[in-house]
Every structure is written in structure tokens, then in C-alpha cells.
Enzyme design. Structure first.
Site, PDB file in Angstrom:
ATOM      1  CE  LYS A  84     -15.847   5.313 -26.938  1.00  0.00           C
ATOM      2  NZ  LYS A  84     -16.798   5.171 -28.045  1.00  0.00           N
ATOM      3  NE  ARG A 129     -10.910 -16.667 -28.198  1.00  0.00           N
ATOM      4  CZ  ARG A 129     -11.457 -15.573 -28.695  1.00  0.00           C
ATOM      5  NH1 ARG A 129     -11.595 -15.442 -30.009  1.00  0.00           N
ATOM      6  NH2 ARG A 129     -11.869 -14.608 -27.906  1.00  0.00           N
ATOM      7  N   GLY A 162     -16.641 -10.579 -23.390  1.00  0.00           N
ATOM      8  CA  GLY A 162     -17.997 -10.196 -22.977  1.00  0.00           C
ATOM      9  C   GLY A 162     -18.565 -11.129 -21.916  1.00  0.00           C
ATOM     10  N   GLY A 169      -9.928  -8.991 -24.333  1.00  0.00           N
ATOM     11  CA  GLY A 169      -9.038  -9.149 -25.484  1.00  0.00           C
ATOM     12  C   GLY A 169      -7.736  -8.378 -25.348  1.00  0.00           C
TER      13      GLY A 169
HETATM   14  P1  ADP Z   1     -10.262  -5.179 -23.065  1.00  0.00           P
HETATM   15  O1  ADP Z   1     -10.232  -5.604 -24.515  1.00  0.00           O
HETATM   16  O2  ADP Z   1      -9.180  -5.855 -22.285  1.00  0.00           O
HETATM   17  O3  ADP Z   1     -11.615  -5.322 -22.450  1.00  0.00           O
HETATM   18  P2  ADP Z   1     -10.658  -2.414 -23.794  1.00  0.00           P
HETATM   19  O4  ADP Z   1     -10.967  -2.843 -25.183  1.00  0.00           O
HETATM   20  O5  ADP Z   1     -11.761  -1.876 -22.976  1.00  0.00           O
HETATM   21  O6  ADP Z   1      -9.922  -3.608 -23.009  1.00  0.00           O
HETATM   22  O7  ADP Z   1      -9.565  -1.267 -23.811  1.00  0.00           O
HETATM   23  C1  ADP Z   1      -8.298  -1.407 -24.375  1.00  0.00           C
HETATM   24  C2  ADP Z   1      -7.891  -0.204 -25.133  1.00  0.00           C
HETATM   25  O8  ADP Z   1      -7.938   0.978 -24.339  1.00  0.00           O
HETATM   26  C3  ADP Z   1      -6.467  -0.348 -25.603  1.00  0.00           C
HETATM   27  O9  ADP Z   1      -6.448  -0.391 -27.019  1.00  0.00           O
HETATM   28  C4  ADP Z   1      -5.768   0.909 -25.077  1.00  0.00           C
HETATM   29  O10 ADP Z   1      -4.891   1.504 -26.002  1.00  0.00           O
HETATM   30  C5  ADP Z   1      -6.925   1.835 -24.790  1.00  0.00           C
HETATM   31  N1  ADP Z   1      -6.554   2.848 -23.794  1.00  0.00           N
HETATM   32  C6  ADP Z   1      -6.068   2.624 -22.562  1.00  0.00           C
HETATM   33  N2  ADP Z   1      -5.769   3.798 -21.958  1.00  0.00           N
HETATM   34  C7  ADP Z   1      -6.082   4.777 -22.837  1.00  0.00           C
HETATM   35  C8  ADP Z   1      -5.988   6.199 -22.799  1.00  0.00           C
HETATM   36  N3  ADP Z   1      -5.515   6.835 -21.733  1.00  0.00           N
HETATM   37  N4  ADP Z   1      -6.360   6.888 -23.909  1.00  0.00           N
HETATM   38  C9  ADP Z   1      -6.832   6.226 -24.998  1.00  0.00           C
HETATM   39  N5  ADP Z   1      -6.955   4.895 -25.086  1.00  0.00           N
HETATM   40  C10 ADP Z   1      -6.592   4.171 -24.013  1.00  0.00           C
HETATM   41 MG    MG Z   2     -10.833  -4.594 -26.309  1.00  0.00          MG
END
Ligand code: ADP
Ligand code: MG
Length: 395
Positions: free
Chosen positions: A193, A36, A368, A345
Site C-alpha cells: 500500500k 534475530r 518500522g 519483514g
Molecule cells: P515489507 O514487509 O518488506 O515492508 P510489505 O509488507 O509492504 O513489505 O509488502 C509485502 C507484501 O506485498 C507481500 O506479501 C506481497 O505479496 C504483497 N504484494 C506485492 N506486490 C503485490 C501486488 N501486485 N498485488 C498484491 N499484493 C502485492
Molecule cells: Mg510486511
């Protein structure tokens, strides 16, 4: 609507307050990832080259307002920035009532979240910030979805409020992806989620041609399709929503489901990976990645895309044994001729891990804010810049 750009203004001799996102990870007083800071460098250099007196404002972490704590100090950032710029960047402690800075010099103002009223966008605080400068430059895309004193309030009261080059480039790139996208338009939404990404899933389903789901989100869709997902991360109370999203209709995206998955008996880095057909998952299984057949099918969809948006890994890529799905999709995005944009992230961590950063058209600095932009929501800080670009009489 448009905004005034920093590059359109003569900054020579002016007091310029720049809101950057210098919220970087720090361990033992040292910056551990400076992405950043490096992203903000061209803006800072441009303002200095224009002979502005530069004041940088940023937050770091989540301190309690009114209670400055050493661990949330921007001191390590000031030190690191001094090194990168090859010029001393003084850290200013009590700055809200006035800052001494000469043209050609740059100072970093201590963590803005130490000030009471920052988060609530207190008007008196915003007016004080605005009084520090001749020109306010909003350059922190990652905070543009929050209407706070240093992102929104200050822009209302500063003599001039404009978009910094980093913010402007980010808005251009995301705007290019979302307005008149080259088709087919493919989105990948992975991560943990459905509930946290429901609005973005819903918005994208109405915009894109194919919506690839992965991670815990895909597990919820797999369960909604009637399959056993065993002990996998999924959300039973989101099944109806997943069913509605998956029901393809007029103008709605196709949501291809995994045909095979990689499972384990426990959530651990050294769990043995087992590839299974999606209908062979048992009660004791944890789905931790999409399977190779699925990854290949998704990669084919990406290969013919005109525009790609990516947020969220499709598996637990932090564990090497369950990173193949994310790796294959990352490489498919990198190989594709599509205009591609990624944000989030953990998504950025995956991009780094698989070394595809320079083959993705644009990597957003916002998490976000990136999701809200993609959803078509108005970003308050950008809306304020648009207002300030309109003559008073027309507002
Ligand atoms: P971002 O930060 O890119 O928006 P998220 O925070 O929504 O992404 O999700 C990332 C997390 O989701 C990672 O830590 C990853 O380990 C987890 N993840 C991905 N697939 C699975 C799964 N099948 N079961 C549990 N956790 C998962
Ligand atoms: Mg995340």
C-alpha cells in the site's frame, strides 16, 4: 551527536541489562526462525567474555499487559539460546524487583510486555528496570522507534546507557547509506500500500535520484498515470498523491513506471501468469508482478547505482509464478557494486527465498524502525542514548 558504545565500557563484574529484539516466530514451543537470536549472539558473547553478569530483556508478540500467557512466553527462546551459546540461559519469571545473576552467567527475563506500563513507558517501571543494572545496553534496533520502558525509559535512569554492537553497526550502515550517499542513489519501495509507506515515499523522492516503485504501490502509480488496473490491489484515494509524487521537479526523484506487467485472473498460487503491456490491462485482470521488460530496465538502473535502499517486494513473490520481478531485482542488487541496504519483514523473506543475503551490504533487522530512519525521523531510543552520552551540564 554520538552515543556511548558497549565496547567502550569495562563490563567486568558489572550487572549488565541488554535490550535485545528476540521477538521470533514460535510454533508448538519451538523457535521456527532464529535469525534475530543469531543476530544478538555476538553482543551476548562479548558481554560474557568481558565477565559481565548478563540480563537479557525482550518482548515476544503482542500480549495484553498484566496478563501473562504461556503462548507469549520466552521459554522457547531461552532453550534455543542455551543451545546456541552452549551455556545454560535460565528464564526468570518475576524479575522486576530483583534478579540473581553472577558474572559470567546470562539469564533471560520473561516477556517485558507482560509488565503493565511497558508500552506507555511508565516512569516507575522504567526506574525499577534501571535499578537492576550498572549498565544498560540498547541493542534492539527494531524497537528503537518506540519510546517504551525497556527501550527508552530505562536508558534515562540507568547509571550508564550505551549502544550494543548490533545497534551500533545498524546505525553505522544506515547512516552511511543516508548521509553523503554515493550517487546515483536508487531506492526501491514495493509492497502492498501507498498509504502505509506514503511518508517514506515522500521523503525518499526528495533524496534519491531514482525511486523504483513496485507491488500495490506501483499499481496506484499506474492508475494515476491513467491506465486501467482492473481488479489489482491499488488505492483510488491515493491517486492525487501519486500524481504529485510522480511529477518530477527540481531535486525530486525520477519515478520510472512499469512498461509491462504480469497479470492473472485470480489471486492464487496456481493462477496462470500472463505478461501484458501496461496499457493492455483489462477490467478482470489482477497485476501481480512487474513484467520482464520492466524488470530488465529497473535492473539496469540498479547496475549503475552507487547506493541502493530496498524495502518491499515488487510482486506477489510468495507465489512462484509472480516472483520473477522481485527475483531479478534482488539479483541486480546483489550483482551491483553499490552500497546496498535492505529492510522489511517481507523483503527479508524475499532475500532469503532468492539466496542473495550475503551479497547485500547490510540487511536491517528493523521494519518500522528502518523506514523511520530512512525517512530521516529521530529514533527515540537512539535520541535517549545520545542524551546520556552528553555530560549532565551540557544537556
Ligand atoms: P515489507 O514487509 O518488506 O515492508 P510489505 O509488507 O509492504 O513489505 O509488502 C509485502 C507484501 O506485498 C507481500 O506479501 C506481497 O505479496 C504483497 N504484494 C506485492 N506486490 C503485490 C501486488 N501486485 N498485488 C498484491 N499484493 C502485492
Ligand atoms: Mg510486511
Amino acid at each position: 551527536m554520538s552515543v556511548i558504545k558497549m565496547t567502550d565500557i569495562n563490563l567486568s563484574g558489572k550487572r549488565v541489562l541488554i535490550r535485545e529484539d528476540l521477538n521470533v516466530p514460535v510454533a508448538d514451543g519451538v523457535v521456527t526462525s532464529d535469525a534475530r537470536i543469531r543476530a544478538a549472539l555476538p553482543t551476548i558473547k562479548a558481554a560474557l567474555a568481558a565477565n559481565a553478569a548478563v540480563m537479557l530483556v525482550s518482548h515476544l508478540g503482542r500480549p495484553t499487559e498484566g496478563q501473562p500467557e504461556e503462548k507469549f512466553s520466552l521459554r522457547p527462546v531461552a532453550d534455543h539460546l542455551s543451545t546456541l551459546l552452549g551455556q545454560n540461559v535460565a528464564l526468570i519469571d518475576n524479575w522486576i524487583d530483583g534478579v540473581d545473576v553472577e558474572p559470567g552467567a546470562v539469564v533471560l527475563l520473561e516477556n517485558v510486555r507482560f509488565l503493565t506500563g511497558e508500552k506507555a513507558c511508565d516512569e516507575a517501571l522504567a526506574r525499577k528496570m534501571a535499578a537492576l543494572c550498572d549498565v544498560f545496553v540498547m541493542d534492539a534496533f527494531g524497537t528503537a522507534h518506540r519510546a517504551q520502558a525497556s527501550t527508552y525509559g530505562v536508558a534515562e535512569f540507568a547509571p550508564i546507557a550505551c549502544a550494543g554492537p548490533l545497534l551500533a553497526r545498524e546505525l553505522d550502515a544506515l547512516g552511511k547509506a543516508m548521509t553523503n550517499p554515493a550517487r546515483p542513489f536508487v531506492a526501491i519501495v514495493g509492497g502492498s500500500k501507498v498509504s502505509t509507506k506514503l511518508t517514506v515515499l515522500d521523503a525518499l523522492a526528495g533524496i534519491v535520484d531514482s525511486l523504483i516503485v513496485g507491488g500495490g504501490i506501483a499499481n496506484t502509480f499506474i492508475a494515476a498515470a491513467g491506465h486501467n488496473v482492473g481488479k489489482s490491489l491499488h488505492e483510488p484515494d491515493m491517486l492525487d498523491i501519486a500524481i504529485n509524487l510522480a511529477a518530477a521537479g527540481e531535486g525530486r526523484a525520477d519515478i520510472p513506471l512499469p512498461v509491462d506487467v504480469v497479470v492473472a485472473g485470480e489471486f492464487s498460487a496456481d493462477a496462470a501468469p500472463i505478461t501484458k503491456s501496461v496499457d493492455a490491462v483489462t477490467d478482470d485482470d489482477l497485476i501481480l508482478d512487474i513484467g520482464p521488460e520492466t524488470a530488465e530496465r529497473f535492473a539496469e538502473i540498479l547496475a549503475s547505482a552507487g547506493t541502493i535502499i530496498w524495502n518491499g517486494p515488487v510482486g506477489v513473490f510468495e507465489f512462484d509464478a509472480f516472483g520473477d520481478g522481485t527475483k531479478i531485482l534482488a539479483e541486480a542488487i546483489a550483482d551491483s557494486d553499490a552500497f546496498s541496504v535492505a529492510g522489511g519483514g517481507d523483503t527479508l523473506a524475499a532475500i532469503d527465498k532468492y539466496g542473495v543475503a550475503d551479497r547485500i551490504s547490510y540487511i536491517s533487522t528493523g521494519g518500522g524502525a528502518f523506514l523511520e530512519f530512512v525517512e530521516g525521523k529521530e529514533l527515540p531510543a537512539v535520541a535517549m542514548l545520545e542524551r546520556r552520552a552528553t555530560p549532565e551540564t551540557a544537556r
